[in-house]
Design an enzyme around this catalytic site. Structure first.
Site, PDB file in Angstrom:
ATOM      1  NE  ARG A   1      -2.834  -1.400   3.260  1.00 45.29           N
ATOM      2  CZ  ARG A   1      -2.813  -2.447   3.905  1.00 45.29           C
ATOM      3  NH1 ARG A   1      -3.410  -3.485   3.144  1.00 45.29           N
ATOM      4  NH2 ARG A   1      -2.480  -3.187   5.051  1.00 45.29           N
TER       5      ARG A   1
ATOM      6  CG  PHE B   1      -9.278  -8.738  -6.053  1.00 44.92           C
ATOM      7  CD1 PHE B   1     -10.260  -9.998  -6.280  1.00 44.92           C
ATOM      8  CD2 PHE B   1      -8.474  -8.509  -7.243  1.00 44.92           C
ATOM      9  CE1 PHE B   1     -10.197 -10.843  -7.317  1.00 44.92           C
ATOM     10  CE2 PHE B   1      -8.528  -9.454  -8.538  1.00 44.92           C
ATOM     11  CZ  PHE B   1      -9.403 -10.354  -8.619  1.00 44.92           C
TER      12      PHE B   1
ATOM     13  CG  ASP C   1     -14.096  -6.488  -3.172  1.00 46.18           C
ATOM     14  OD1 ASP C   1     -12.767  -6.485  -2.671  1.00 46.18           O
ATOM     15  OD2 ASP C   1     -15.046  -7.080  -2.697  1.00 46.18           O
ATOM     16  CB  SER C   2     -17.205  -9.667  -5.680  1.00 48.99           C
ATOM     17  OG  SER C   2     -16.226 -10.146  -4.645  1.00 48.99           O
TER      18      SER C   2
ATOM     19  CG  ASP D   1      -4.270  -7.991  -2.219  1.00 47.24           C
ATOM     20  OD1 ASP D   1      -3.433  -9.109  -2.603  1.00 47.24           O
ATOM     21  OD2 ASP D   1      -4.437  -7.305  -1.392  1.00 47.24           O
TER      22      ASP D   1
ATOM     23  CB  CYS E   1      -2.278 -14.337  -0.243  1.00 48.71           C
ATOM     24  SG  CYS E   1      -4.179 -14.532  -0.650  1.00 48.71           S
TER      25      CYS E   1
HETATM   26  N1  SAH Z   1      -6.149  -5.430  -1.195  1.00 53.46           N
HETATM   27  C1  SAH Z   1      -7.040  -5.478   0.078  1.00 53.46           C
HETATM   28  C2  SAH Z   1      -7.333  -6.898   0.436  1.00 53.46           C
HETATM   29  C3  SAH Z   1      -8.129  -7.879  -0.714  1.00 53.46           C
HETATM   30  S1  SAH Z   1      -8.937  -9.310   0.005  1.00 53.46           S
HETATM   31  C4  SAH Z   1      -6.425  -4.873   1.203  1.00 53.46           C
HETATM   32  O1  SAH Z   1      -5.224  -4.312   1.078  1.00 53.46           O
HETATM   33  O2  SAH Z   1      -7.232  -4.425   2.253  1.00 53.46           O
HETATM   34  C5  SAH Z   1      -9.669  -9.942  -1.410  1.00 53.46           C
HETATM   35  C6  SAH Z   1     -11.030  -9.331  -1.851  1.00 53.46           C
HETATM   36  O3  SAH Z   1     -11.359  -9.812  -3.056  1.00 53.46           O
HETATM   37  C7  SAH Z   1     -12.065  -9.286  -0.942  1.00 53.46           C
HETATM   38  O4  SAH Z   1     -12.663  -8.089  -0.491  1.00 53.46           O
HETATM   39  C8  SAH Z   1     -13.224 -10.098  -1.629  1.00 53.46           C
HETATM   40  O5  SAH Z   1     -14.456  -9.390  -1.421  1.00 53.46           O
HETATM   41  C9  SAH Z   1     -12.561  -9.702  -3.015  1.00 53.46           C
HETATM   42  N2  SAH Z   1     -13.101 -10.948  -4.130  1.00 53.46           N
HETATM   43  C10 SAH Z   1     -13.132 -12.143  -4.232  1.00 53.46           C
HETATM   44  N3  SAH Z   1     -13.382 -12.768  -5.318  1.00 53.46           N
HETATM   45  C11 SAH Z   1     -13.488 -11.364  -6.098  1.00 53.46           C
HETATM   46  C12 SAH Z   1     -13.914 -11.431  -7.665  1.00 53.46           C
HETATM   47  N4  SAH Z   1     -13.990 -12.533  -8.304  1.00 53.46           N
HETATM   48  N5  SAH Z   1     -14.095 -10.293  -8.164  1.00 53.46           N
HETATM   49  C13 SAH Z   1     -13.641  -9.103  -7.324  1.00 53.46           C
HETATM   50  N6  SAH Z   1     -13.684  -9.249  -6.110  1.00 53.46           N
HETATM   51  C14 SAH Z   1     -13.306 -10.329  -5.432  1.00 53.46           C
END
Ligand code: SAH
Length: 399
Positions: free
Chosen positions: A217, A233, A255-256, A303, A343
């Protein structure tokens, strides 16, 4: 105290000949196949002394005969296991105190399992509250000792347990969620590198925030000036808020989860940045990237959650990572950047590199690696236990 007396209260588990090697190299896991015989007087979850075939004392471990990792060491050599746990906790807390100025960053991982010589235990600090996650039966039994020591070391206002990981079921445990110590509390506000974030420890993913990506970040903030940023994400908008502070021309958070995006908007407001609702997009990232106009963004962050949670998932996960990276590399503006992360511990750094290679090749772009990163400083990995490494990020530039 003579040696014999010190180890007397613990039953002795003997290893097969030659299997002491990994323990002597301070690897904390003992697989069931390495054990010569289980003593009668031993229950799953108990502490036991671990001995080589020739009787030499190697350390102390908690055991669980139903797991393929049948014992996990909490102490090596002669050190008393309960004293070793207290020492490991004190060392873990001291390391974080040395890493962070709490005025600037007060959300950090205090205990990172095997990386802090405390297998099965994760402790995250959010301001003056702690969240504890226990993944093994042995650590479950040591919980009173761990809590008592944490209270002594940190004096938290509250300790909340969020032990809801799948591994517990393999250990014969079920989920355990709830207040363990202190007064109940709602969502908190924490600071990370001087930025403020809501942390919902109870309802959020993981223990509330993804602390392991703090450094990425911060890198995003450095790269953001004048760039159009897509935070894929986005969860609660961590990367987005940093990009906004870094002077991005525009930041779109996708995000989803609609709930996560509402918190992302809240985090914008909390830091005094204007909220443009159209820049918070509830979408599947694969579909979003497919529909995206090429060249619309100069920095794309990917991410995603762990696509592989088991070893068997790795091939399918590999295809998903490749598609995602191919789409981002094909769509990012000329000279643009893609920060791509994984991850999944079952997709290692080498495989991730191969996936990105394939994605770049299919996208038909010349791609260079500008930076490689693993998890943040408060997520240490023991050199004797490389399995503790799971997160990897690559900063790519596409010509
Ligand atoms: N980058 C963030 C953490 C990401 S966690 C941070 O620094 O805080 C992963 C995220 O992906 C979650 O919020 C989840 O809701 C989302 N997610 C999972 N599958 C997804 C998809 N197919 N499309 C969009 N978002 C998705």
């Amino acid at each position: 105290m003579p040696k014999a007396q010190r180890s007397a209260p613990y039953p002795v588990v003997k290893l097969r000949a030659g299997r002491e090697k990994s323990v002597l190299q301070r690897h904390p896991w003992i697989f069931s196949g390495a054990i010569a015989a289980w003593p009668d007087r031993l229950e799953d979850g108990d502490l036991a002394a671990i001995a080589a075939a020739d009787g030499r004392q190697l350390g102390y471990a908690y055991v669980n005969r139903r797991c393929s990792i049948a014992a996990r060491l909490v102490a090596f050599g002669e050190t008393d296991p309960r004293a070793a746990i207290r020492e490991s906790l004190a060392r873990a807390v001291a390391l974080r105190r040395a890493l962070f100025d709490p005025e600037r960053t007060n959300a950090a991982r205090l205990v990172n399992g095997e990386g802090d010589a405390l297998p099965g235990l994760i402790v995250d600090q959010y301001a003056d509250a702690l969240v504890v996650q226990i993944s093994t039966l042995g650590m479950e039994r040591l919980k009173p000792l761990a809590l008592e020591t944490l209270v002594e070391l940190v004096q938290p206002r509250a300790i909340y347990e969020k032990s809801d990981v799948a591994a517990r079921y393999e250990e014969g445990l079920t989920d355990a969620v709830g207040l363990l110590y202190g007064r109940d509390f709602g969502p908190l506000v924490v600071v990370e590198n001087g930025l403020r974030f809501y942390a919902d420890l109870k309802r959020g993913q993981k223990t509330g925030l993804f602390l392991d990506q703090r450094d990425m970040r911060a890198l995003t903030e450095e790269l953001a000036a004048g760039r159009r940023v897509l935070n894929g994400f986005a969860y609660t908008g961590g990367f987005s808020v940093y990009a906004a502070r870094g002077g991005a021309a525009r930041v779109v958070s996708a995000d989803s989860s609609g709930g996560a995006l509402r918190l992302a908007q809240g985090n914008y407001a909390l830091n005094g940045f204007p909220v443009a609702p159209e820049d918070f997009v509830e979408a599947d990232m694969f579909a979003y990237l497919r529909a995206l106009e090429a060249g619309a963004f100069d920095l794309i962050i990917l991410d995603p959650p762990a696509f592989a949670r088991k070893k068997e998932d790795a091939p399918r996960a590999g295809r998903a990572y490749k598609d995602l990276n191919r789409l981002a590399l094909a769509k990012v503006a000329p000279g643009g950047l893609v920060l791509t992360c994984s991850c999944s511990r079952f997709v290692d750094e080498k495989l991730f590199g191969q996936i990105v290679f394939q994605a770049a090749s299919e996208a038909g772009r010349n791609v260079r690696i500008l930076h490689r990163h693993r998890q943040a400083l408060d997520h240490p990995v023991s050199v004797f236990h490389p399995e503790g490494s799971y997160l990897k990020s690559l900063l790519l530039s596409a010509d």
